[in-house]
Scaffold this motif. Structure first.
Motif, PDB file in Angstrom:
ATOM      1  N   ARG A  25      17.503   5.635   3.498  1.00  0.00           N
ATOM      2  CA  ARG A  25      16.449   4.807   2.619  1.00  0.00           C
ATOM      3  C   ARG A  25      16.374   5.173   1.059  1.00  0.00           C
ATOM      4  O   ARG A  25      16.798   6.566   1.032  1.00  0.00           O
ATOM      5  CB  ARG A  25      15.462   5.774   3.588  1.00  0.00           C
ATOM      6  CG  ARG A  25      14.962   5.384   4.815  1.00  0.00           C
ATOM      7  CD  ARG A  25      13.622   5.377   6.366  1.00  0.00           C
ATOM      8  NE  ARG A  25      14.038   7.089   5.733  1.00  0.00           N
ATOM      9  CZ  ARG A  25      13.009   7.702   6.277  1.00  0.00           C
ATOM     10  NH1 ARG A  25      11.945   7.281   6.780  1.00  0.00           N
ATOM     11  NH2 ARG A  25      13.622   8.726   6.626  1.00  0.00           N
ATOM     12  N   ALA A  26      15.290   4.830   0.549  1.00  0.00           N
ATOM     13  CA  ALA A  26      14.867   5.013  -0.204  1.00  0.00           C
ATOM     14  C   ALA A  26      13.692   5.320  -1.175  1.00  0.00           C
ATOM     15  O   ALA A  26      12.425   4.463  -0.886  1.00  0.00           O
ATOM     16  CB  ALA A  26      15.581   4.084  -1.369  1.00  0.00           C
ATOM     17  N   MET A  27      13.134   6.283  -2.265  1.00  0.00           N
ATOM     18  CA  MET A  27      12.147   6.465  -2.984  1.00  0.00           C
ATOM     19  C   MET A  27      12.365   6.703  -3.968  1.00  0.00           C
ATOM     20  O   MET A  27      13.119   7.037  -4.559  1.00  0.00           O
ATOM     21  CB  MET A  27      11.453   8.259  -2.278  1.00  0.00           C
ATOM     22  CG  MET A  27      12.061   8.885  -2.371  1.00  0.00           C
ATOM     23  SD  MET A  27      11.137  10.465  -1.605  1.00  0.00           S
ATOM     24  CE  MET A  27       9.605  11.173  -3.271  1.00  0.00           C
TER      25      MET A  27
ATOM     26  N   GLU B  29       6.393   5.462  -0.126  1.00  0.00           N
ATOM     27  CA  GLU B  29       5.050   6.494   1.347  1.00  0.00           C
ATOM     28  C   GLU B  29       5.486   6.776   2.397  1.00  0.00           C
ATOM     29  O   GLU B  29       5.294   7.972   2.897  1.00  0.00           O
ATOM     30  CB  GLU B  29       3.959   5.137   1.191  1.00  0.00           C
ATOM     31  CG  GLU B  29       3.404   4.621  -0.495  1.00  0.00           C
ATOM     32  CD  GLU B  29       4.042   3.891  -0.578  1.00  0.00           C
ATOM     33  OE1 GLU B  29       5.372   3.403  -0.925  1.00  0.00           O
ATOM     34  OE2 GLU B  29       3.571   3.183  -1.735  1.00  0.00           O
ATOM     35  N   GLU B  30       6.644   6.311   2.996  1.00  0.00           N
ATOM     36  CA  GLU B  30       6.868   6.506   4.275  1.00  0.00           C
ATOM     37  C   GLU B  30       7.444   7.771   4.098  1.00  0.00           C
ATOM     38  O   GLU B  30       7.440   8.619   5.299  1.00  0.00           O
ATOM     39  CB  GLU B  30       8.215   5.427   4.990  1.00  0.00           C
ATOM     40  CG  GLU B  30       8.909   6.039   6.296  1.00  0.00           C
ATOM     41  CD  GLU B  30       9.437   4.488   6.422  1.00  0.00           C
ATOM     42  OE1 GLU B  30      10.894   5.382   6.906  1.00  0.00           O
ATOM     43  OE2 GLU B  30       9.141   3.405   6.854  1.00  0.00           O
ATOM     44  N   VAL B  31       8.561   8.203   3.250  1.00  0.00           N
ATOM     45  CA  VAL B  31       8.800   9.411   2.911  1.00  0.00           C
ATOM     46  C   VAL B  31       8.585  10.540   2.805  1.00  0.00           C
ATOM     47  O   VAL B  31       8.511  11.345   3.402  1.00  0.00           O
ATOM     48  CB  VAL B  31      10.591   9.103   2.571  1.00  0.00           C
ATOM     49  CG1 VAL B  31      10.995  10.524   1.714  1.00  0.00           C
ATOM     50  CG2 VAL B  31      11.357   7.904   2.641  1.00  0.00           C
ATOM     51  N   LEU B  32       7.556  10.430   1.674  1.00  0.00           N
ATOM     52  CA  LEU B  32       6.463  11.455   1.773  1.00  0.00           C
ATOM     53  C   LEU B  32       5.375  11.926   3.034  1.00  0.00           C
ATOM     54  O   LEU B  32       5.210  12.832   2.874  1.00  0.00           O
ATOM     55  CB  LEU B  32       5.592  10.814   0.016  1.00  0.00           C
ATOM     56  CG  LEU B  32       6.468  10.705  -1.243  1.00  0.00           C
ATOM     57  CD1 LEU B  32       5.345   9.492  -2.542  1.00  0.00           C
ATOM     58  CD2 LEU B  32       6.567  11.664  -1.766  1.00  0.00           C
ATOM     59  N   ALA B  33       5.473  11.011   3.537  1.00  0.00           N
ATOM     60  CA  ALA B  33       4.485  10.972   4.729  1.00  0.00           C
ATOM     61  C   ALA B  33       5.068  11.813   5.549  1.00  0.00           C
ATOM     62  O   ALA B  33       4.433  12.582   6.122  1.00  0.00           O
ATOM     63  CB  ALA B  33       3.786   9.639   5.288  1.00  0.00           C
TER      64      ALA B  33
END
Length: 397
Positions: free
Chosen positions: A70-72, A375-379
């Motif tokens: 995944r990437a952020m 957003e997904e990772v930070l959450a």
């Protein structure tokens, strides 16, 4: 919908991927392909733009290196961005980077800084020449390491000058060794409860890969030279012309040499005093190769491969890359694998070269778009919606 994992083998580990170009992404690919929760940190600049070294994101090279991640986005040069990263690192198992040695210190994300936050962190670093020493600030590139690491001096035909290998072998092996070091450190952590700093470099990896050529110097003070397609110690072993191309033939030891001579229709070579012993075959290598070539030129590669294998002589065709992927055994191994994606793009990449019986690796997810799962990772790491919105407004993510 949960992110699909490539395997269950490493699914309990979370990896923060700060790597770029090739050696670092090669390391992290090993972890992602075995199911680690890999979060690729895409660099975000103050103006909101992103750095993308390593070629186009949808290009074959980038795609092959960054599947199953995944990437952020994150601007590590912003103090708020550094704070975000440290919150991620506090819960992560592994951080991997391949910056120049001084860069991580300037950013405040070096091992000692992160260890204060998370003593269990395993920190993987890949550099050109090492984290310290007289060359540690030099930029490192694969071909430079091939040259300094001795590989180019033993590659190519005699008298034609140094020759690089056709793949970035220093980059790739440095990445693999770093992954191996990280896995070793994770195993050790189960005993000690503490993480540690794993370091390797392109130069170290390249020297290690010299293997027996390096030990010939260290033990016997013998400097290996270019030998072209000839094996330096097993004779005759090399490339031989056929009626429609070329073939590799490898003989190790007297019995295989005798089977080879019989199979090519030249039993008289066995008793010829010029070729009767291994030292004799070494001294008269060129003449022996010429004698074998006169015979192999009379039949096709396919015929020789069949006949020599039937006689128990190691041999094989010399493929172009497209021919290689059409080979029956390569197809059977299934190493060329399709990657699922909702965009109906044709993505076929090279899978892992090893299998595990209970927790195999697979192509579970296409490489991420730039910052796709921010957003997904930070959450998942405990950031609230308002906090994420504020970070976006400040161009931190």
């Amino acid at each position: 919908m949960p992110f699909p994992r490539a395997s269950q083998a490493l699914s309990r580990f979370t990896v923060l991927d700060l790597t770029r170009v090739r050696s670092g992404p090669t390391c992290v690919r090993q972890l992602a392909d075995w199911g680690a929760n890999v979060i690729k940190i895409d660099a975000l600049l103050e103006d909101g733009g992103g750095e993308q070294p390593g070629g186009p994101r949808h290009g074959s090279d980038f795609q092959n290196l960054h599947r199953n991640k995944r990437a952020m986005t994150l601007n590590l040069k912003d103090p708020k961005g550094l704070e975000v990263f440290k919150r991620l690192a506090a819960k992560a198992d592994v951080v991997v980077e391949n910056f120049r040695p001084d860069v991580k210190g300037k950013l405040g994300i070096d091992y000692e800084s992160l260890r204060q936050i998370n003593p269990r962190i395993v920190y993987g670093s890949i550099s050109g020449f090492g984290q310290d020493g007289p060359y540690h600030k030099r930029p490192g590139f694969d071909q430079i390491a091939q040259g300094m690491g001795g590989l180019m001096s033993v590659t190519g035909a005699p008298g034609q000058g140094p020759m690089r290998v056709g793949i970035p072998v220093a980059d790739l092996t440095a990445g693999l060794f770093c992954a191996l070091g990280i896995l070793t450190a994770l195993l050790e952590r189960e005993v000690s409860g503490e993480g540690q700093w794993v370091q390797t470099s392109l130069l170290q990896a390249q020297i290690f890969m010299l293997d027996f050529q390096a030990s010939r110097w260290l033990m016997e003070k013998e400097v290996a030279k270019q030998a072209g397609n000839n094996h330096p110690t097993s004779i005759p072993t090399g490339v031989f012309k056929t009626s429609d191309g070329y073939i590799n033939i490898a003989t190790t030891g007297g019995r295989i040499w005798e089977r080879c001579a019989q199979a090519i229709g030249a039993p008289e070579l066995i008793t010829n005093p010029d070729y009767a012993t291994a030292p004799a075959r070494s001294r008269n290598r060129d003449a022996l190769n010429a004698a074998i070539n006169k015979l192999t030129e009379k039949k096709s590669t396919e015929t020789w491969v069949r006949e020599l294998n039937e006689a128990g002589v190691p041999c094989g065709p010399i493929y172009s890359i497209d021919q290689m992927f059409e080979d029956a055994q390569v197809k059977h191994l299934g190493i060329a694998q399709h990657v699922p994606n909702d965009e109906n793009r044709h993505i076929q990449l090279v899978g892992q070269p090893m299998t595990l019986s209970r927790t195999p690796s697979k192509m579970a997810a296409r490489p991420p778009e730039f910052g796709e799962q921010t957003e997904e990772v930070l959450a998942e790491f405990g950031f609230g919606k308002d906090e994420i919105a504020d970070l976006r407004q400040r161009k931190v993510v």
